[in-house]
Design an enzyme around this catalytic site. Structure first.
Site, PDB file in Angstrom:
ATOM      1  N   GLU A   1       0.604  -1.140  -0.048  1.00  0.00           N
ATOM      2  CA  GLU A   1       0.024  -0.023  -0.111  1.00  0.00           C
ATOM      3  C   GLU A   1       1.391   0.813   0.031  1.00  0.00           C
ATOM      4  OE1 GLU A   1      -3.526  -0.658   1.472  1.00  0.00           O
ATOM      5  OE2 GLU A   1      -3.675   1.634   1.741  1.00  0.00           O
TER       6      GLU A   1
ATOM      7  N   GLU B   1      -2.646   1.231  13.466  1.00  0.00           N
ATOM      8  CA  GLU B   1      -4.236   1.594  12.670  1.00  0.00           C
ATOM      9  C   GLU B   1      -4.706   0.643  12.990  1.00  0.00           C
ATOM     10  OE1 GLU B   1      -4.331  -0.777   8.881  1.00  0.00           O
ATOM     11  OE2 GLU B   1      -5.465   0.134   7.778  1.00  0.00           O
TER      12      GLU B   1
HETATM   13  C1  RAM Z   1      -6.290   2.132   4.130  1.00  0.00           C
HETATM   14  C2  RAM Z   1      -5.463   2.700   3.895  1.00  0.00           C
HETATM   15  C3  RAM Z   1      -5.892   4.382   4.864  1.00  0.00           C
HETATM   16  C4  RAM Z   1      -6.957   5.143   4.545  1.00  0.00           C
HETATM   17  C5  RAM Z   1      -7.606   4.414   3.774  1.00  0.00           C
HETATM   18  C6  RAM Z   1      -9.343   4.572   3.042  1.00  0.00           C
HETATM   19  O1  RAM Z   1      -6.335   1.106   3.205  1.00  0.00           O
HETATM   20  O2  RAM Z   1      -4.131   3.041   4.941  1.00  0.00           O
HETATM   21  O3  RAM Z   1      -5.223   4.396   6.076  1.00  0.00           O
HETATM   22  O4  RAM Z   1      -7.286   6.320   4.519  1.00  0.00           O
HETATM   23  O5  RAM Z   1      -7.739   3.453   3.667  1.00  0.00           O
END
Ligand code: RAM
Length: 918
Positions: free
Chosen positions: A486, A763
């Site tokens: 990502e 996260e």
């Molecule tokens: C995830 C990412 C990010 C977020 C999006 C919507 O894939 O890690 O943190 O902004 O989603």
């Protein structure tokens, strides 16, 4: 290597009783060599022990060197930041010496002259480029990582070189070498921008690299962002399926004669020892081939030129796309030793560096030629083994094939970086010595400008995690995460973290670049992309440019935060068209009633109540979030337009804000003052985004506090609510509740990860479950800076150091002691110089030490229950007061020691920091 410690350039032990200006800075550059502006604005700081110092005038001198400076006269102003370039515009390559002296309010005597700073323009027009973009002629596979290519040539230098510059860039990532020496310390150049709009080039002073006689110049380059694996959709070849380089070496002799060596079809292409390199997957290096692939100077490489082929010129490359950098390059900034060597249940060997970081490992090894050492990187362990599932398809694996040097051989990959704390080593010849390994920390080489410390070790660890989360994700663009497939510039993540980032590091140059890309990708119609640079559109589930509140609002709020923290109106001027385009798109999506109804938005993304596989399923509906953000962002954009003198636009935007605010109130605010849904995020946005009338604040604050209590002082907010909730509480006088939330250790909370040994921000609150297993969600990163945005509240409210006017020309010092803390401190190098706050609480006796930089003033609010601030000028100041009962650590003062009438009313004065509200 740049020490990643705070540098306050002007603060010596004793400050002089005179004004001492710093060498001028140019725009937001740290190293102004090869800049892209022809009239860079100038800023300086002033160190002085004179109290209340404010500049009254300045004088600039400019010239080709220190010996021939010309005065540009005295300018009467208190402005020290971003003053106009007084001289004719710079021409390409022009080098100018600049110094400044200042007059202050302490008398009409000028200061000493500042040290001289040099600025040098890069190649300002496309026609300055004589070199061509070139690539190897051979066929390449487009579905796999290719070996890194080398393009080089030899050339003769007649005599001593007085000065030489290398200008270079690539489709891919490159490193330049001259005569066997790596040029500079930059990593992953040219960095990542929206390449089809802006491809950065680097400028290097390479005078010392050249010698009379035969020389060789070469560039080695790999796939990088250009054509390597990129994004979560498992795509390759995002920008093209061929890598290429452009290089222009300009040498000036003592007589001023210039000769130019530019990349062209006469260069030779070869394959070197890097068999494959990818940002996600890692690098494979065959040391037996170390000299292969370079043009030879005759004696020093011994690789043979027979495998080299002529280069070809890339058709249709337009040098107009080449742009000078605005911010610092990516570099190694720190090295960490191995902390522990672990054996795993399955018999593997794992190195633990003790810190989740971004970078790579350098090692020294002795073994037989052909031996393969393999390093696999991961952020966590699971059941004692390397926890690679969160990496998804990213391999993060490096492989080194030994050449068999009996004196040992040292290697560090060049064209990849990993997010890791743990490294599994296999194939190591002989016994593994932990001292053979070093973790090299890599990120944008930003100047550290902010610190925070307090008496609570867990909060200090949380703050450290925020700093490390930022370091790992500020790798040329602000990425969401640094480890899985990502690593993208998600707009929403940066939007909520920008204020925190601005305090911790000097980010205006870095952010200027990112915002230029955001503007270029967005154009003048429609929302900005979800990620900048844009690489995810077109494929489900991401249709082209959806309206996504909080994410699209980056177009408004990132420049606004940067303006607040730097005082630089250019952030607003450059982005206003994009602000308007975004807000119009959001308004269109809301329909004629200006009310969001159908579709999908991320909303309060990653609310802990949302199931792992459906992170948008928050308890606060996305419609509420979108309505609130539209009202808030349009108000901010209206303010921005007003500051830029665009009054009609300002009125229009304020009108848009008012309409969305009215819909928000009609739809979500009920007669009893309650919001429905009655969630933390609903109250937080309503309170912080100015959606309630002043008279409605006390009730809403009380309801928010109730909700937080009902939620057990645990996080019940996602991306949108989390950065706002502590401010919303403490603004309304519920500082105690804000601290309870901050200090909570049960999951979900900021400190739960700390109890689990986290060294970065996660996260998900429960990325690691209490039993040590990894959250099953697809998105489970252990290094996501976004939720660390609470540090901004720690800086502004726990320590109490905030800007009250753009650029910190006026500070707001408003510490809110609580949470049992006996002291807290923060320092920040504002654009004017160092500001510092330190408070201590002994019983109910509160003492505060404040440093205000020269040129600034501060409004100091003591936590004595009063509502008015004390205005002070620059210098050091001490204050003390007796605090009311609710700010005293419960174990410090027996409750009967405090008279009941000392308890203040709940709300201090309802005043809000200027950071969030226009
Ligand atoms: C995830 C990412 C990010 C977020 C999006 C919507 O894939 O890690 O943190 O902004 O989603």
């Amino acid at each position: 290597m740049t020490p990643n410690t705070l540098r306050f350039p002007l603060q010596g032990a004793a400050l002089p009783l005179a004004a001492v200006p710093s060498a001028p800075r140019f725009e937001h550059h740290e190293e102004p060599l090869g800049i892209g502006e022809d009239r860079p604005r100038l800023s300086w700081q002033v160190a002085t022990g004179l109290p209340d110092w404010v500049q009254t005038a300045y004088e600039l001198e400019l010239g080709p060197d220190e010996a021939s400076l010309t005065s540009y006269g005295r300018t009467e102003t208190r402005e020290q930041l971003l003053q106009p370039w007084p001289a004719p515009p710079l021409e390409s390559r022009q080098r100018v010496a600049v110094r400044v002296r200042v007059w202050g309010n302490a008398g009409d005597v000028p200061s000493e002259w500042s040290p001289v700073a040099y600025v040098e323009a890069g190649l300002l027009t496309a026609s300055d480029w004589q070199a061509a973009m070139i690539r190897p002629a051979w066929d390449e596979a487009s579905d796999a990582n290719e070996p890194a290519a080398r393009l080089s040539r030899t050339f003769e230098v007649a005599g001593p070189v007085a000065s030489a510059r290398l200008y270079a860039s690539a489709h891919g990532v490159y490193v330049a070498h001259i005569n066997g020496r790596r040029v500079g310390r930059d990593i992953l150049t040219p960095g990542w921008t929206s390449y089809h709009h802006r491809l950065r080039y680097q400028s290097y002073d390479v005078t010392e690299y050249l010698r009379p006689g035969t020389n060789v110049i070469g560039l080695e380059f790999a796939d990088g962002w250009w054509r390597g694996n990129l994004g979560f959709q498992e795509k390759r070849n995002t920008y093209g399926n061929r890598t290429a380089v452009i290089a222009q070496l300009e040498m000036t002799d003592a007589g001023g004669a210039v000769s130019v060596i530019g990349s062209d079809a006469s260069w030779l292409a070869g394959r070197g020892p890097v068999l494959s390199a990818d940002l996600y997957d890692g690098e494979t290096f065959d040391a037996r081939l170390v000299n292969r692939g370079w043009a030879e100077t005759g004696a020093d490489t011994g690789a043979g030129t027979d495998t080299l082929q002529p280069a070809v010129v890339v058709d249709g490359f337009d040098p107009a796309v080449l742009a000078a950098p605005d911010g610092p390059p990516v570099r190694a900034t720190e090295e960490l030793p191995v902390k522990a060597v672990l054996g795993t249940p399955s018999g593997k060997t794992i190195l633990d560096f003790g810190q989740n970081l971004v970078g790579r490992v350098r090692f020294t090894v002795i073994g037989a030629a052909g031996t393969e050492v393999v390093l696999r990187h991961a952020e966590v362990l699971e059941h004692g083994e390397l926890g690679v599932r969160p990496l998804r398809v990213a391999k993060q694996t490096d492989c080194y094939i030994l050449r068999g040097d009996s004196d040992g051989e040292t290697w560090e990959p060049e064209f990849t970086i990993h997010g890791f704390r743990y490294v599994e080593v296999s194939g190591w010849p002989g016994e593994l010595d932990p001292e053979a390994f070093t973790a090299v920390v890599i990120h944008s080489d930003l100047v550290r400008t902010g610190t925070f410390e307090c008496s609570d070790p867990m909060l200090n660890q949380l703050h450290s995690n925020v700093v490390w989360g930022m370091r790992g994700n500020f790798v040329d663009v602000p990425t969401d995460c640094p480890q899985r497939n990502e690593r993208l510039g998600w707009t929403g993540d940066f939007q909520i973290f920008a204020a925190t980032a601005s305090f911790l590091y000097r980010i205006p140059g870095f952010t200027t670049s990112w915002l230029k890309d955001l503007a270029a990708e967005q154009g003048t119609d429609g929302p900005p992309p979800l990620v900048v640079p844009e690489v995810v559109a077109e494929k489900p589930p991401f249709p082209d440019r959806p309206v996504m509140a909080a994410w699209g609002d980056a177009a408004v709020l990132v420049p606004w935060v940067l303006y607040q923290r730097t005082g630089d109106l250019e952030f607003l001027r450059r982005q206003l068209p994009g602000m308007v385009a975004w807000l119009e798109a959001a308004a269109r999506a809301a329909g004629p009633e200006m009310q969001f109804e159908h579709g999908f938005q991320f909303g309060d993304w990653l609310d802990p109540a949302a199931p792992p596989d459906s992170p948008g399923d928050a308890r606060t509906p996305w419609q509420l979030v979108a309505q609130a953000y539209l009202a808030y962002s349009a108000a901010v954009a209206g303010e921005a337009a007003g500051l830029l003198g665009q009054d009609t636009e300002a009125e229009r935007l304020r009108g848009l804000s008012a309409r969305s605010r009215a819909v928000f109130r009609k739809r979500y605010l009920h007669d009893d003052g309650r919001l429905l849904p009655s969630t933390q995020t609903a109250y937080a946005v309503a309170l912080r985004f100015g959606l309630l009338e002043p008279a409605e604040h006390p009730a809403a604050g009380a309801r928010l506090a109730e909700t937080v209590e009902t939620d057990g002082y645990r996080i019940a907010t996602g991306f949108v609510g989390t950065p706002l909730v502590c401010d919303a509480l403490s603004d309304e006088g519920y500082t105690t509740e804000a601290y309870r939330l901050l200090l909570q250790t049960e999951c979900p909370s900021w400190l739960y990860p700390v109890t689990m040994g986290a060294t970065t921000i996660w996260e998900r609150w429960d990325s690691m479950l209490p039993d040590g297993s990894i959250n099953a969600g697809e998105m489970t990163s252990f290094n996501h800076y976004a939720l660390g945005a609470v540090a901004d509240w720690m800086h502004r409210s726990v320590a109490g150091l905030a800007p009250a006017e753009p650029g910190y020309r006026k500070l707001s010092i408003r510490p809110k002691p609580g949470g049992g803390l006996s002291w807290a401190a923060a320092r920040h190098e504002t654009p004017y110089g160092e500001a510092a706050v330190r408070w201590e609480l002994a019983g109910r006796e509160f003492s505060l030490a404040v440093t205000v930089p020269a040129g600034c003033t501060a409004a100091v609010y003591l936590p004595d229950g009063g509502t008015t601030g004390v205005e002070v000028g620059s210098g050091s100041h001490s204050f003390s007061c007796t605090v009311p009962l609710d700010a005293v650590p419960s174990d410090a003062v027996p409750s009967d020691a405090v008279p009941a009438d000392a308890v203040p009313s709940a709300t201090a004065d309802g005043a809000r920091e200027p950071v969030f509200l226009p």
